[in-house]
Motif scaffolding. Structure first.
Motif, PDB file in Angstrom:
ATOM      1  N   SER A   1      72.663  16.340  -2.588  1.00 12.47           N
ATOM      2  CA  SER A   1      71.764  16.835  -3.419  1.00 12.47           C
ATOM      3  C   SER A   1      72.358  17.107  -4.969  1.00 12.47           C
ATOM      4  N   CYS A   2      73.826  17.390  -4.971  1.00 13.48           N
ATOM      5  CA  CYS A   2      74.424  18.136  -5.640  1.00 13.48           C
ATOM      6  C   CYS A   2      75.589  16.825  -6.578  1.00 13.48           C
ATOM      7  N   ASP A   3      76.688  17.807  -6.001  1.00 14.43           N
ATOM      8  CA  ASP A   3      77.904  16.829  -6.579  1.00 14.43           C
ATOM      9  C   ASP A   3      78.657  17.018  -5.173  1.00 14.43           C
ATOM     10  N   GLU A   4      78.892  16.864  -4.444  1.00 15.40           N
ATOM     11  CA  GLU A   4      78.870  15.946  -3.004  1.00 15.40           C
ATOM     12  C   GLU A   4      78.331  15.119  -2.783  1.00 15.40           C
ATOM     13  N   THR A   5      78.847  14.198  -1.728  1.00 18.98           N
ATOM     14  CA  THR A   5      78.496  12.963  -1.135  1.00 18.98           C
ATOM     15  C   THR A   5      78.839  12.563  -0.063  1.00 18.98           C
ATOM     16  N   SER A   6      77.612  12.613   0.726  1.00 17.93           N
ATOM     17  CA  SER A   6      78.172  12.832   1.978  1.00 17.93           C
ATOM     18  C   SER A   6      77.765  12.347   3.222  1.00 17.93           C
ATOM     19  N   VAL A   7      78.218  12.014   4.741  1.00 18.38           N
ATOM     20  CA  VAL A   7      77.498  11.347   5.330  1.00 18.38           C
ATOM     21  C   VAL A   7      78.267  11.922   6.779  1.00 18.38           C
ATOM     22  N   SER A   8      77.508  11.637   8.100  1.00 18.35           N
ATOM     23  CA  SER A   8      77.708  12.462   9.043  1.00 18.35           C
ATOM     24  C   SER A   8      77.232  12.306  10.065  1.00 18.35           C
ATOM     25  N   ILE A   9      77.683  11.817  11.472  1.00 19.84           N
ATOM     26  CA  ILE A   9      77.541  11.587  12.217  1.00 19.84           C
ATOM     27  C   ILE A   9      77.082  12.762  13.692  1.00 19.84           C
ATOM     28  N   VAL A  10      76.332  13.396  13.638  1.00 21.86           N
ATOM     29  CA  VAL A  10      76.354  14.798  14.668  1.00 21.86           C
ATOM     30  C   VAL A  10      75.605  14.450  16.381  1.00 21.86           C
ATOM     31  N   LYS A  11      75.940  14.568  16.885  1.00 17.20           N
ATOM     32  CA  LYS A  11      74.715  14.505  18.294  1.00 17.20           C
ATOM     33  C   LYS A  11      73.979  15.681  18.821  1.00 17.20           C
ATOM     34  N   ASP A  12      73.404  15.436  19.457  1.00 19.36           N
ATOM     35  CA  ASP A  12      72.024  15.954  19.698  1.00 19.36           C
ATOM     36  C   ASP A  12      72.484  17.674  18.667  1.00 19.36           C
ATOM     37  N   GLY A  13      72.395  17.470  17.591  1.00 15.92           N
ATOM     38  CA  GLY A  13      72.467  18.701  17.011  1.00 15.92           C
ATOM     39  C   GLY A  13      73.655  19.558  16.145  1.00 15.92           C
ATOM     40  N   LYS A  14      74.792  18.495  17.724  1.00 12.89           N
ATOM     41  CA  LYS A  14      76.080  20.294  17.600  1.00 12.89           C
ATOM     42  C   LYS A  14      77.417  19.341  17.656  1.00 12.89           C
ATOM     43  N   GLU A  15      77.549  17.942  17.799  1.00 12.20           N
ATOM     44  CA  GLU A  15      78.912  18.046  18.676  1.00 12.20           C
ATOM     45  C   GLU A  15      78.575  16.821  17.302  1.00 12.20           C
ATOM     46  N   VAL A  16      79.952  17.540  16.254  1.00 14.99           N
ATOM     47  CA  VAL A  16      80.082  16.519  14.890  1.00 14.99           C
ATOM     48  C   VAL A  16      81.068  15.298  15.138  1.00 14.99           C
ATOM     49  N   LEU A  17      80.797  13.949  15.521  1.00 18.49           N
ATOM     50  CA  LEU A  17      81.452  13.010  15.556  1.00 18.49           C
ATOM     51  C   LEU A  17      82.520  12.939  13.985  1.00 18.49           C
ATOM     52  N   SER A  18      81.937  13.051  13.646  1.00 15.79           N
ATOM     53  CA  SER A  18      82.307  12.512  12.187  1.00 15.79           C
ATOM     54  C   SER A  18      81.294  13.525  10.669  1.00 15.79           C
ATOM     55  N   ASN A  19      82.359  13.891   9.885  1.00 13.26           N
ATOM     56  CA  ASN A  19      81.709  14.027   8.251  1.00 13.26           C
ATOM     57  C   ASN A  19      82.220  13.809   7.625  1.00 13.26           C
ATOM     58  N   VAL A  20      82.512  12.769   6.546  1.00 17.59           N
ATOM     59  CA  VAL A  20      82.523  12.495   5.321  1.00 17.59           C
ATOM     60  C   VAL A  20      82.008  13.365   4.319  1.00 17.59           C
ATOM     61  N   VAL A  21      82.831  13.684   2.955  1.00 20.37           N
ATOM     62  CA  VAL A  21      82.711  14.115   2.366  1.00 20.37           C
ATOM     63  C   VAL A  21      83.411  14.068   1.224  1.00 20.37           C
ATOM     64  N   LEU A  22      82.732  13.362   0.062  1.00 23.74           N
ATOM     65  CA  LEU A  22      83.266  13.025  -1.082  1.00 23.74           C
ATOM     66  C   LEU A  22      82.906  14.285  -2.440  1.00 23.74           C
ATOM     67  N   SER A  23      83.887  15.010  -2.070  1.00 22.35           N
ATOM     68  CA  SER A  23      83.501  16.268  -3.127  1.00 22.35           C
ATOM     69  C   SER A  23      83.913  15.545  -5.167  1.00 22.35           C
ATOM     70  N   GLN A  24      82.998  16.221  -5.982  1.00 24.49           N
ATOM     71  CA  GLN A  24      83.041  15.539  -6.919  1.00 24.49           C
ATOM     72  C   GLN A  24      83.713  16.151  -7.762  1.00 24.49           C
ATOM     73  N   ILE A  25      84.161  17.794  -7.754  1.00 20.90           N
ATOM     74  CA  ILE A  25      84.244  19.164  -7.531  1.00 20.90           C
ATOM     75  C   ILE A  25      85.228  19.057  -9.009  1.00 20.90           C
ATOM     76  N   ASP A  26      86.508  17.639  -8.944  1.00 19.99           N
ATOM     77  CA  ASP A  26      87.468  17.553  -9.983  1.00 19.99           C
ATOM     78  C   ASP A  26      86.953  17.199 -11.175  1.00 19.99           C
ATOM     79  N   ILE A  27      85.849  15.978 -10.597  1.00 21.10           N
ATOM     80  CA  ILE A  27      85.411  15.697 -12.419  1.00 21.10           C
ATOM     81  C   ILE A  27      84.321  16.197 -13.081  1.00 21.10           C
TER      82      ILE A  27
END
Ligand code: KG4
Ligand code: ZN
Length: 337
Positions: free
Chosen positions: A9-35
């Motif tokens: 929605s803004c300046d982070e490109t992110s995809v994550s996989i979460v089990k049952d709303g709680k257990e985070v199996l992956s959370n990849v965040v590409l931040s554009q802050i430096d740009i």
């Protein structure tokens, strides 16, 4: 149930996989802050282009990190708004392609519902609860009587807290995003200026931060003109004390009036050390939760968690007409749309 979340929605490109709303199996965040830092704020056109560059990578990496395939995913949850429309569209369209290709149901999620559900990941939710949402675009108090039930008690009449942090930081010559830097400098400063605490006694649950911001900017300007020495740390500490006093006072008033069982804080400003400390020290009768620092600012894990509860509650998926929306009301999702 494995949910794949998508946030752009803004300046982070992110995809994550979460089990049952709680257990985070992956959370990849590409931040554009430096740009964006170079420009002193987020440039929407650049943000969209960066999302295009990063989106395929974050999908692939999230699956690899979780050691799963698309065939294992039961639901896709993507931020549909509010946010920068060009940015939202990249995530929404990528999510729709995967949904169509692998025949996975998809739900469009409200970004702020995501911030609220970031609290579910490491903490938990007991209702009724009060959520203080403090981000770059929102400042509001939300009452939840059950899962996915959002009732706004009050909101900012002008600037959001994060926005005020970023603007004050810019005037003080600090880099973007200003919130974390002001927070850091505040630690070595003192509240010498005793800035006004806007609307602290207004009797409602609304906020206003633009007057405080202008007050600080004017004082800084006047001091510069008089060649007075400016202690940036004291400016930061005085601003942070004023802001957190108001946020905590209104939260306490709402928690008492609505007799809630817990208070949760959500959004980028939930990372603020002064707010975390003050809220926890001032509220002792019920639990006060903040998300883990990784889930305070924008990420897709929170979207996957919110999407899981949205789907569970309404049992309704979106069709391929799902689109990004720059403006969206949290209370409108009451009927599952
Ligand atoms: O939730 P978020 O990542 O994006 C929006 O949805 O808006 O929030 C970003 C905002 C920025 O204004 C940033 O300056 C602020 O959160 N922020 C902080 C801190 N960390 C991030 N503000 C105060 N103190 C912090 N430690
Ligand atoms: Zn956000």
């Amino acid at each position: 149930m494995y949910v794949l979340g998508v946030e752009t929605s803004c300046d982070e490109t992110s995809v994550s996989i979460v089990k049952d709303g709680k257990e985070v199996l992956s959370n990849v965040v590409l931040s554009q802050i430096d740009i964006h830092r170079e420009y002193g704020g987020v440039v929407p056109e650049i943000a969209s282009r960066e999302h295009v560059k990063g989106i395929t990578y974050v999908f692939d990496k999230a699956l690899r990190d979780a050691k799963l395939n698309y065939e294992d995913i039961s639901l896709i949850a993507v931020t549909k708004g509010p946010g920068l429309i060009g940015s939202l569209l990249i995530g929404v369209n990528a999510a729709k392609v995967i949904s169509l290709n692998y025949n996975i149901p998809i739900v469009g999620v409200h970004h702020i519902a995501g911030h609220i559900y970031a609290n579910y990941i490491d903490n938990g939710m007991e209702f009724p609860l009060l959520a203080l949402v403090v981000s770059g675009g929102h400042t509001e108090l939300i009452l939840m009587n059950e899962h996915y039930d959002f009732n706004r008690l009050g909101e900012t009449q002008d600037d959001a807290v994060g926005e005020a942090y970023d603007k004050v930081a810019r005037v003080l010559g600090l880099p973007y995003p200003g919130g974390p830097v002001v927070d850091k400098m505040a630690k070595t400063g003192r509240d010498v200026y005793k800035f006004p605490r806007p609307m602290i006694d207004s009797g409602d649950f609304n906020f206003s931060f633009s007057g405080l911001k202008s007050h600080i900017i004017n004082l800084h300007h006047n001091m510069q003109q008089r060649n007075e020495t400016i202690n940036i740390e004291n400016f930061c500490a005085s601003f942070q004390e004023a802001v957190t006093d108001v946020l905590v006072a209104k939260t306490i008033k709402a928690k008492e009036q609505y007799k809630v069982k817990q208070v949760i804080v959500a959004g980028g400003v939930a990372a603020n050390s002064g707010l975390r400390k003050k809220m926890k020290s001032m509220i002792n009768d019920i639990p006060v939760y903040f998300p883990n620092m990784d889930y305070c600012t924008d990420n897709a894990a929170m979207i996957a968690s919110a999407g899981y509860f949205q789907y569970k509650k309404y049992n309704k998926a979106d069709d391929l007409l799902l689109n990004g929306q720059s403006r969206m009301n949290l209370e409108d999702i009451k009927n599952g749309n």
